[in-house]
Design an enzyme around this catalytic site. Structure first.
Site, PDB file in Angstrom:
ATOM      1  N   LEU A  92     -83.175  14.323  47.422  1.00  0.00           N
ATOM      2  CA  LEU A  92     -82.346  14.248  46.878  1.00  0.00           C
ATOM      3  C   LEU A  92     -81.675  13.148  45.625  1.00  0.00           C
ATOM      4  O   LEU A  92     -82.331  11.891  45.848  1.00  0.00           O
ATOM      5  CB  LEU A  92     -80.445  14.454  47.480  1.00  0.00           C
ATOM      6  CG  LEU A  92     -80.881  15.567  48.792  1.00  0.00           C
ATOM      7  CD1 LEU A  92     -79.455  15.058  49.354  1.00  0.00           C
ATOM      8  CD2 LEU A  92     -80.763  17.069  48.092  1.00  0.00           C
ATOM      9  N   HIS A 149     -78.199  16.350  42.750  1.00  0.00           N
ATOM     10  CA  HIS A 149     -77.576  17.396  43.323  1.00  0.00           C
ATOM     11  C   HIS A 149     -75.928  16.917  44.496  1.00  0.00           C
ATOM     12  O   HIS A 149     -74.949  18.218  44.640  1.00  0.00           O
ATOM     13  CB  HIS A 149     -78.767  16.880  44.797  1.00  0.00           C
ATOM     14  CG  HIS A 149     -79.729  17.844  44.518  1.00  0.00           C
ATOM     15  ND1 HIS A 149     -80.969  16.623  44.757  1.00  0.00           N
ATOM     16  CD2 HIS A 149     -80.732  18.801  44.526  1.00  0.00           C
ATOM     17  CE1 HIS A 149     -82.120  17.437  44.220  1.00  0.00           C
ATOM     18  NE2 HIS A 149     -82.113  18.435  44.202  1.00  0.00           N
ATOM     19  N   ASP A 176     -81.805  24.065  35.860  1.00  0.00           N
ATOM     20  CA  ASP A 176     -82.629  24.994  35.785  1.00  0.00           C
ATOM     21  C   ASP A 176     -82.771  26.171  35.208  1.00  0.00           C
ATOM     22  O   ASP A 176     -82.263  27.087  35.860  1.00  0.00           O
ATOM     23  CB  ASP A 176     -82.891  25.338  36.864  1.00  0.00           C
ATOM     24  CG  ASP A 176     -84.635  24.191  37.978  1.00  0.00           C
ATOM     25  OD1 ASP A 176     -85.443  24.219  38.168  1.00  0.00           O
ATOM     26  OD2 ASP A 176     -83.063  23.509  38.716  1.00  0.00           O
ATOM     27  N   GLN A 223     -83.823  30.037  36.585  1.00  0.00           N
ATOM     28  CA  GLN A 223     -83.627  29.865  38.181  1.00  0.00           C
ATOM     29  C   GLN A 223     -82.667  30.484  37.993  1.00  0.00           C
ATOM     30  O   GLN A 223     -82.024  31.546  38.329  1.00  0.00           O
ATOM     31  CB  GLN A 223     -83.810  28.837  38.677  1.00  0.00           C
ATOM     32  CG  GLN A 223     -83.379  28.968  39.677  1.00  0.00           C
ATOM     33  CD  GLN A 223     -84.109  27.829  40.872  1.00  0.00           C
ATOM     34  OE1 GLN A 223     -84.987  27.583  41.569  1.00  0.00           O
ATOM     35  NE2 GLN A 223     -82.910  26.360  40.983  1.00  0.00           N
ATOM     36  N   SER A 231     -84.489  14.394  38.252  1.00  0.00           N
ATOM     37  CA  SER A 231     -84.987  15.468  38.885  1.00  0.00           C
ATOM     38  C   SER A 231     -85.274  14.947  40.013  1.00  0.00           C
ATOM     39  O   SER A 231     -86.157  13.937  39.923  1.00  0.00           O
ATOM     40  CB  SER A 231     -86.445  16.347  38.144  1.00  0.00           C
ATOM     41  OG  SER A 231     -86.911  16.701  38.805  1.00  0.00           O
ATOM     42  N   SER A 232     -86.202  15.760  41.118  1.00  0.00           N
ATOM     43  CA  SER A 232     -86.745  14.906  42.127  1.00  0.00           C
ATOM     44  C   SER A 232     -88.304  14.497  41.637  1.00  0.00           C
ATOM     45  O   SER A 232     -88.690  13.723  42.329  1.00  0.00           O
ATOM     46  CB  SER A 232     -86.304  16.229  42.955  1.00  0.00           C
ATOM     47  OG  SER A 232     -85.567  16.847  43.983  1.00  0.00           O
TER      48      SER A 232
HETATM   49  O1  PAF Z   1     -83.637  24.653  42.734  1.00  0.00           O
HETATM   50  C1  PAF Z   1     -84.449  24.045  43.668  1.00  0.00           C
HETATM   51  O2  PAF Z   1     -84.133  23.140  44.520  1.00  0.00           O
HETATM   52  C2  PAF Z   1     -84.737  25.319  44.560  1.00  0.00           C
HETATM   53  O3  PAF Z   1     -85.614  26.657  43.246  1.00  0.00           O
HETATM   54  C3  PAF Z   1     -83.984  26.609  45.564  1.00  0.00           C
HETATM   55  C4  PAF Z   1     -83.033  27.393  44.057  1.00  0.00           C
HETATM   56  C5  PAF Z   1     -83.469  25.527  46.184  1.00  0.00           C
HETATM   57  C6  PAF Z   1     -85.051  27.306  46.141  1.00  0.00           C
HETATM   58  O4  PAF Z   1     -85.930  27.225  46.547  1.00  0.00           O
END
Ligand code: PAF
Length: 270
Positions: A24, A28, A144, A147, A179-180
């Protein structure tokens, strides 16, 4: 998890859910804070989802920092941390069987083209997590961007009782999107990395609504002149359909390798 959250919902409490893969960072935590402000109970999941990694070495090297994550979540007043094992999320097969969900081509461009099967894995895990958490608001970062569009579409298509909330990108002071994966950059690469966002800012200035090919060419040339980078794609897409943009309301999306680390970023163009 379901019993706890059903009991909370029955007593009128609203659930905010932040799905993550851990490692994190402040991006996040911004999602957790937003969930905290909007809801009574905040649930965060950490699950490094094997089905969304098309590259086994990316899965192996994905940073895992569970103790530090737990401390950050406690400080951000998260109520429940959900840390399932692979066998709990995928009881039948560790690779996950996929449901077919009509994503209207959202999963075929950009990340979908360069990471085959990636969105199938995302849809798979997010739908399973939503099944466990139940009615809630769920928070996703706009970094993302694709996503977020895919998850919105999937939630609508499956009529899940989840309200999807998109939250703005959080950047380091030099512009690099959090970003991680940033922790995997070498010190030299970390210094070079803000070139990505600087380029996106130039794109925003250059974009006139009808010059996508010209802007694309300039970006490709700019990255070709920087040997540390390898561009996967740069696209100017319609914000809703993610197909090539034909008008001003667009998003510029980029994916680029810096050394061994693949970074993505985007900027809204108005
Ligand atoms: O964005 C992320 O960290 C991942 O793609 C998620 C949404 C937790 C799904 O594994």
């Amino acid at each position: 998890m379901r019993e706890t959250l059903d009991a909370a919902r029955n007593s009128g409490k609203r659930i905010g859910f932040v799905p993550t893969m851990g490692a994190l960072h402040a991006g996040h935590i911004a999602l957790v804070e937003r969930a905290r402000a909007d809801n009574d109970i905040v649930v965060v999941s950490i699950f490094v989802n094997p089905t969304q990694f098309n590259d086994p070495s990316d899965l192996k090297n994905y940073p895992r920092t569970p103790e530090a994550d737990a401390r950050m979540l406690e400080a951000a007043h998260c109520d429940i941390l959900f840390l399932p094992e692979v066998v709990e999320m995928y009881p039948e097969t560790a690779t996950g069987n996929s449901q077919t969900i009509q994503l209207n081509g959202l999963d075929e461009v950009m990340e979908g083209r360069f990471r085959p099967g990636h969105f199938n894995g995302v849809v798979n895990i997010v739908s399973r997590l939503f099944n466990v958490i139940g009615e809630c608001r769920a928070y996703f970062g706009e970094k993302d961007f694709q996503q977020l569009a895919v998850v919105r579409r999937m939630t609508h298509e499956l009529s899940l009782p989840v309200e999807i909330v998109g939250c703005p990108i959080i950047r380091e002071s030099d512009g690099l999107a959090m970003s991680s994966r940033n922790v995997r950059l070498t010190p030299e690469e970390r210094i070079t990395a803000p070139f990505i966002y600087k380029t996106l800012q130039k794109v925003k200035q250059l974009w006139a609504g009808d010059n996508a090919d010209e802007v694309k060419r300039l970006v490709e040339e700019a990255f070709a002149a920087q040997p540390e980078f390898k561009l996967d794609y740069f696209e100017i897409a319609d914000r809703d359909t993610l197909q090539p943009a034909t008008q001003r309301r667009a998003v510029a999306c980029i994916a680029v390798f810096l050394g061994k680390v693949r970074l993505i970023d985007n900027i809204l163009l108005d």
